[in-house]
Design a protein around this motif. Structure first.
Motif, PDB file in Angstrom:
ATOM      1  N   PRO A   1     -13.947   3.069  -4.962  1.00 44.77           N
ATOM      2  CA  PRO A   1     -14.481   4.303  -4.593  1.00 44.77           C
ATOM      3  C   PRO A   1     -13.514   4.902  -3.636  1.00 44.77           C
ATOM      4  CG  PRO A   1     -16.133   2.529  -4.271  1.00 44.77           C
ATOM      5  CD  PRO A   1     -15.172   1.852  -5.055  1.00 44.77           C
ATOM      6  N   ASP A   2     -12.576   4.077  -2.725  1.00 46.28           N
ATOM      7  CA  ASP A   2     -11.735   4.876  -2.139  1.00 46.28           C
ATOM      8  C   ASP A   2     -10.575   4.478  -2.520  1.00 46.28           C
ATOM      9  OD1 ASP A   2     -11.557   2.161  -1.507  1.00 46.28           O
ATOM     10  OD2 ASP A   2     -11.701   2.357   0.899  1.00 46.28           O
ATOM     11  N   SER A   3      -9.887   3.927  -3.447  1.00 47.37           N
ATOM     12  CA  SER A   3      -8.543   3.555  -3.786  1.00 47.37           C
ATOM     13  C   SER A   3      -8.535   2.849  -5.331  1.00 47.37           C
ATOM     14  CB  SER A   3      -7.985   2.631  -2.804  1.00 47.37           C
ATOM     15  OG  SER A   3      -8.686   1.334  -2.732  1.00 47.37           O
ATOM     16  N   CYS A   4      -7.411   2.704  -5.627  1.00 42.70           N
ATOM     17  CA  CYS A   4      -7.053   2.087  -6.986  1.00 42.70           C
ATOM     18  C   CYS A   4      -6.103   0.869  -6.633  1.00 42.70           C
ATOM     19  CB  CYS A   4      -6.507   2.988  -7.886  1.00 42.70           C
ATOM     20  SG  CYS A   4      -7.476   4.187  -8.604  1.00 42.70           S
ATOM     21  N   ILE A   5      -6.493  -0.298  -7.332  1.00 44.74           N
ATOM     22  CA  ILE A   5      -5.580  -1.487  -7.455  1.00 44.74           C
ATOM     23  C   ILE A   5      -5.032  -1.768  -8.424  1.00 44.74           C
ATOM     24  CG2 ILE A   5      -5.572  -3.959  -6.808  1.00 44.74           C
ATOM     25  CD1 ILE A   5      -6.429  -2.367  -4.492  1.00 44.74           C
ATOM     26  N   VAL A   6      -3.500  -1.444  -8.355  1.00 41.67           N
ATOM     27  CA  VAL A   6      -2.789  -1.470  -9.694  1.00 41.67           C
ATOM     28  C   VAL A   6      -2.222  -2.655  -9.986  1.00 41.67           C
ATOM     29  CG1 VAL A   6      -0.869  -0.422 -11.046  1.00 41.67           C
ATOM     30  CG2 VAL A   6      -2.476   1.048  -9.668  1.00 41.67           C
ATOM     31  N   SER A   7      -2.290  -3.579 -11.014  1.00 41.02           N
ATOM     32  CA  SER A   7      -1.609  -4.842 -11.109  1.00 41.02           C
ATOM     33  C   SER A   7      -0.474  -4.646 -12.255  1.00 41.02           C
ATOM     34  CB  SER A   7      -2.527  -6.011 -11.457  1.00 41.02           C
ATOM     35  OG  SER A   7      -3.525  -5.541 -12.573  1.00 41.02           O
TER      36      SER A   7
ATOM     37  N   TRP B   1       0.748  -6.418  -7.042  1.00 41.90           N
ATOM     38  CA  TRP B   1      -0.581  -5.700  -6.896  1.00 41.90           C
ATOM     39  C   TRP B   1      -0.116  -4.511  -6.332  1.00 41.90           C
ATOM     40  CZ3 TRP B   1      -0.956 -10.719  -7.523  1.00 41.90           C
ATOM     41  CH2 TRP B   1      -1.954 -11.211  -8.482  1.00 41.90           C
ATOM     42  N   LEU B   2      -0.374  -3.369  -6.363  1.00 40.47           N
ATOM     43  CA  LEU B   2      -0.226  -1.974  -5.437  1.00 40.47           C
ATOM     44  C   LEU B   2      -1.568  -1.590  -5.100  1.00 40.47           C
ATOM     45  CD1 LEU B   2       2.517  -0.322  -7.477  1.00 40.47           C
ATOM     46  CD2 LEU B   2       2.763  -1.188  -5.346  1.00 40.47           C
ATOM     47  N   SER B   3      -1.930  -1.117  -3.906  1.00 40.46           N
ATOM     48  CA  SER B   3      -3.214  -0.537  -3.451  1.00 40.46           C
ATOM     49  C   SER B   3      -2.725   1.026  -3.137  1.00 40.46           C
ATOM     50  CB  SER B   3      -3.530  -1.052  -2.100  1.00 40.46           C
ATOM     51  OG  SER B   3      -4.681  -0.189  -1.527  1.00 40.46           O
ATOM     52  N   SER B   4      -3.375   1.941  -3.883  1.00 38.71           N
ATOM     53  CA  SER B   4      -3.152   3.356  -3.702  1.00 38.71           C
ATOM     54  C   SER B   4      -4.333   4.288  -3.740  1.00 38.71           C
ATOM     55  CB  SER B   4      -1.968   3.824  -4.624  1.00 38.71           C
ATOM     56  OG  SER B   4      -1.991   5.244  -4.622  1.00 38.71           O
ATOM     57  N   ARG B   5      -4.406   5.288  -2.874  1.00 38.40           N
ATOM     58  CA  ARG B   5      -5.440   6.247  -2.934  1.00 38.40           C
ATOM     59  C   ARG B   5      -5.376   6.924  -4.427  1.00 38.40           C
ATOM     60  NH1 ARG B   5      -8.912   8.626   0.854  1.00 38.40           N
ATOM     61  NH2 ARG B   5     -10.215   9.976  -0.308  1.00 38.40           N
TER      62      ARG B   5
ATOM     63  N   ALA C   1       0.953  -1.110  -0.015  1.00 36.45           N
ATOM     64  CA  ALA C   1       0.057  -0.042   0.081  1.00 36.45           C
ATOM     65  C   ALA C   1       0.813   1.152  -0.042  1.00 36.45           C
ATOM     66  CB  ALA C   1      -0.951   0.013   1.234  1.00 36.45           C
ATOM     67  N   VAL C   2       0.663   2.099  -1.044  1.00 42.87           N
ATOM     68  CA  VAL C   2       1.391   3.568  -1.010  1.00 42.87           C
ATOM     69  C   VAL C   2       0.181   4.718  -1.261  1.00 42.87           C
ATOM     70  CG1 VAL C   2       3.566   2.389  -1.935  1.00 42.87           C
ATOM     71  CG2 VAL C   2       1.805   3.076  -3.496  1.00 42.87           C
ATOM     72  N   ASP C   3       0.829   5.693  -0.896  1.00 42.01           N
ATOM     73  CA  ASP C   3      -0.094   7.009  -1.110  1.00 42.01           C
ATOM     74  C   ASP C   3      -0.025   7.273  -2.702  1.00 42.01           C
ATOM     75  OD1 ASP C   3      -0.023   7.825   1.657  1.00 42.01           O
ATOM     76  OD2 ASP C   3       1.958   8.356   1.423  1.00 42.01           O
ATOM     77  N   LEU C   4       0.693   6.976  -3.535  1.00 42.94           N
ATOM     78  CA  LEU C   4       0.872   7.590  -4.805  1.00 42.94           C
ATOM     79  C   LEU C   4       1.270   6.378  -5.761  1.00 42.94           C
ATOM     80  CD1 LEU C   4       0.234   9.336  -7.079  1.00 42.94           C
ATOM     81  CD2 LEU C   4       2.446  10.459  -6.531  1.00 42.94           C
ATOM     82  N   VAL C   5       0.683   5.947  -6.953  1.00 43.06           N
ATOM     83  CA  VAL C   5       1.350   4.932  -7.871  1.00 43.06           C
ATOM     84  C   VAL C   5       1.386   6.215  -9.107  1.00 43.06           C
ATOM     85  CG1 VAL C   5       1.160   3.163  -9.666  1.00 43.06           C
ATOM     86  CG2 VAL C   5       0.535   2.948  -7.130  1.00 43.06           C
ATOM     87  N   VAL C   6       2.645   6.402  -9.560  1.00 44.86           N
ATOM     88  CA  VAL C   6       2.781   7.092 -11.050  1.00 44.86           C
ATOM     89  C   VAL C   6       3.156   6.072 -12.212  1.00 44.86           C
ATOM     90  CG1 VAL C   6       4.330   8.862 -12.213  1.00 44.86           C
ATOM     91  CG2 VAL C   6       3.850   9.149  -9.766  1.00 44.86           C
TER      92      VAL C   6
ATOM     93  N   GLN D   1      -3.528  -3.623 -15.335  1.00 45.27           N
ATOM     94  CA  GLN D   1      -4.756  -2.914 -15.071  1.00 45.27           C
ATOM     95  C   GLN D   1      -4.808  -1.926 -13.920  1.00 45.27           C
ATOM     96  OE1 GLN D   1      -8.698  -5.608 -15.083  1.00 45.27           O
ATOM     97  NE2 GLN D   1      -8.383  -5.067 -12.706  1.00 45.27           N
ATOM     98  N   ILE D   2      -5.398  -1.071 -14.091  1.00 48.52           N
ATOM     99  CA  ILE D   2      -5.805  -0.001 -12.939  1.00 48.52           C
ATOM    100  C   ILE D   2      -7.392  -0.218 -12.722  1.00 48.52           C
ATOM    101  CG2 ILE D   2      -5.891   2.260 -12.123  1.00 48.52           C
ATOM    102  CD1 ILE D   2      -3.797   2.949 -14.440  1.00 48.52           C
ATOM    103  N   GLU D   3      -7.521  -0.833 -11.543  1.00 48.16           N
ATOM    104  CA  GLU D   3      -9.025  -1.121 -11.026  1.00 48.16           C
ATOM    105  C   GLU D   3      -9.371  -0.024 -10.219  1.00 48.16           C
ATOM    106  OE1 GLU D   3     -11.959  -4.027  -8.261  1.00 48.16           O
ATOM    107  OE2 GLU D   3      -9.785  -4.712  -8.858  1.00 48.16           O
ATOM    108  N   HIS D   4     -10.258   0.877 -10.634  1.00 49.78           N
ATOM    109  CA  HIS D   4     -10.728   2.003  -9.683  1.00 49.78           C
ATOM    110  C   HIS D   4     -11.858   1.570  -8.924  1.00 49.78           C
ATOM    111  CE1 HIS D   4     -12.232   5.982  -8.652  1.00 49.78           C
ATOM    112  NE2 HIS D   4     -11.183   6.619  -9.083  1.00 49.78           N
TER     113      HIS D   4
END
Length: 409
Positions: free
Chosen positions: A184-190, A199-203, A3-8, A179-182
């Motif tokens: 309601p409260d975050s995004c899951i980036v695979s 996988w990364l979880s980021s707001r 889990a991170v604050d930001l994925v670029v 994939q970027i799964e959007h």
């Protein structure tokens, strides 16, 4: 799952600049890049850190002011990478822009630079025109000299990346976004690397993939609407001709564009073109662009073929791809402002359209303002306006031969 604050997404100068700025502002950042850092458009620019004198003609005054401020900042923060260089504007009897128009433009340019010493300009006396790299003298009415700056774009990008890493940002290369799964409260980036999926979880997720920006949006779930864009390639040629002592700002003999003749690694570089293309994969220096650039050079430097045809002296050719807003009109006239889009349906995703080498820091700061709205303010790690950028060993430079064919990054 990390889990991170930001994925670029995207490891060009824009994405890396955002990663550096966000990490300095106290956020935890992971950047994903398919290839190597800065290997595509960010190392295939015109190598200029400049205010954009020609943008004044299309009324983009705020962009010029912003660019001049960033030029000043980069000359201070990266003195080993960003160097002042003189620009010469020759004016002929048949030039579209006369001496009064050029003087007025340069005066405004100096004013917008807030009278920075680099904003000074002068008229070169006629008895010195013969010293200007073999410039055509017939019909020459005036020559103005002003100052901007030049850089090795690949080296500058890697220096910003090193700064981001030193602050704690994770910059991952050779990874494939799946994939970027959007939510309601975050995004899951695979993403996939080494045959394994992670996988990364980021707001917050920022799409900074340059010419591939809308392709990246195609990997968002649920589906998101993309903004229409114009893809424009800018091609350059490197000639086996000793480098001029400065940069020549030349009016095209074919249209109203401006073309530069520049020193580059001891040789002479010509650029750039502005050719619309349908897809990034279609990018590549064309025969028409080659003829266009050589024709302009031949016109202004008529003795250049005394040692053989110019075409035989091409030792490098490359092109980058710009993203411009989809509007009517010629590419030359389209605005260069960076556009940032976040929709109500996908509030945790920010998409960056466009981006200029000179203003990457300004773009990064605006992106971090958006991150603050999603994550709140965090303890600052460093003042990004005080972080020095120093050279690191580059892994990418201007190709010696062949066409640059961009791939997704």
């Amino acid at each position: 799952m990390q889990a991170v604050d930001l994925v670029v997404i995207g490891g060009g100068i824009t994405g890396i600049g955002i990663a550096q700025c966000a990490q300095a502002a106290g956020y935890s950042v992971v950047l994903l890049e398919k290839d190597g850092l800065g290997e595509k458009t960010s190392s295939n620019s015109s190598k200029l850190i400049h205010g954009g004198l020609r943008y004044l003609e299309s009324g983009q005054v705020s962009l010029v002011r912003e660019s001049l401020a960033e030029r000043k900042a980069l000359l201070t923060l990266a003195p080993e990478l960003v160097k002042p260089v003189p620009f010469y504007i020759p004016i002929y009897s048949d030039s579209r822009r006369g001496p009064l128009a050029i003087r007025a433009g340069l005066s405004l340019y100096a004013l917008l630079s807030e009278f920075d010493p680099l904003g000074q300009f002068k008229s070169i006396p006629a008895n010195q025109w013969g010293q200007l790299a073999g410039l055509k003298l017939k019909g020459l009415r005036a020559v103005f000299r002003y100052w901007d700056a030049q850089t090795d774009d690949a080296s500058l990008t890697l220096a910003v990346a090193e700064s981001a890493r030193a602050l704690g940002a994770q910059l991952l290369t050779q990874v494939e976004l799946k994939q970027i799964e959007h939510r309601p409260d975050s995004c899951i980036v695979s993403y996939e690397t080494g045959g394994e999926t992670h996988w990364l979880s980021s707001r917050c997720v920022i799409n900074a993939t340059g010419p591939w920006v809308n392709q990246t949006l195609g990997q968002v779930v649920p589906k998101i609407e993309a903004s229409p864009v114009e893809l424009v390639q800018g091609s350059h040629l490197v000639l086996d001709i000793p480098a001029p002592s400065g940069i020549f700002y030349l009016e095209s003999i074919y249209d109203k564009r401006v073309v530069f003749v520049m020193p580059w690694q001891g040789k002479t570089m010509l650029g750039t073109t502005e050719t619309p293309i349908d897809a990034v994969d279609a990018a590549g220096v064309t025969h028409a662009e080659e003829a266009y650039l050589l024709g302009i050079y031949r016109h202004y430097f008529p003795l250049s073929e005394s040692q053989g045809p110019l075409g035989d002296r091409i030792i490098g050719r490359y092109c980058g791809v710009r993203v411009l807003p989809k509007q009517s009109g010629e590419a030359f006239d389209l605005p260069r402002d960076t556009m940032m889009v976040s929709s109500e349906t996908h509030p945790n995703l920010l998409t960056v359209y466009g981006g200029k080498l000179t203003t990457f820091r300004h773009t990064a700061k605006e992106a971090v303002v958006w991150v603050k709205t999603r994550r709140g303010v965090k303890p600052v790690r460093a003042d990004v306006d005080s972080l020095r950028l120093t050279p690191v060993q580059a892994t990418q430079s201007t190709p010696d031969n062949g066409d640059f064919s961009p791939q997704k990054g």
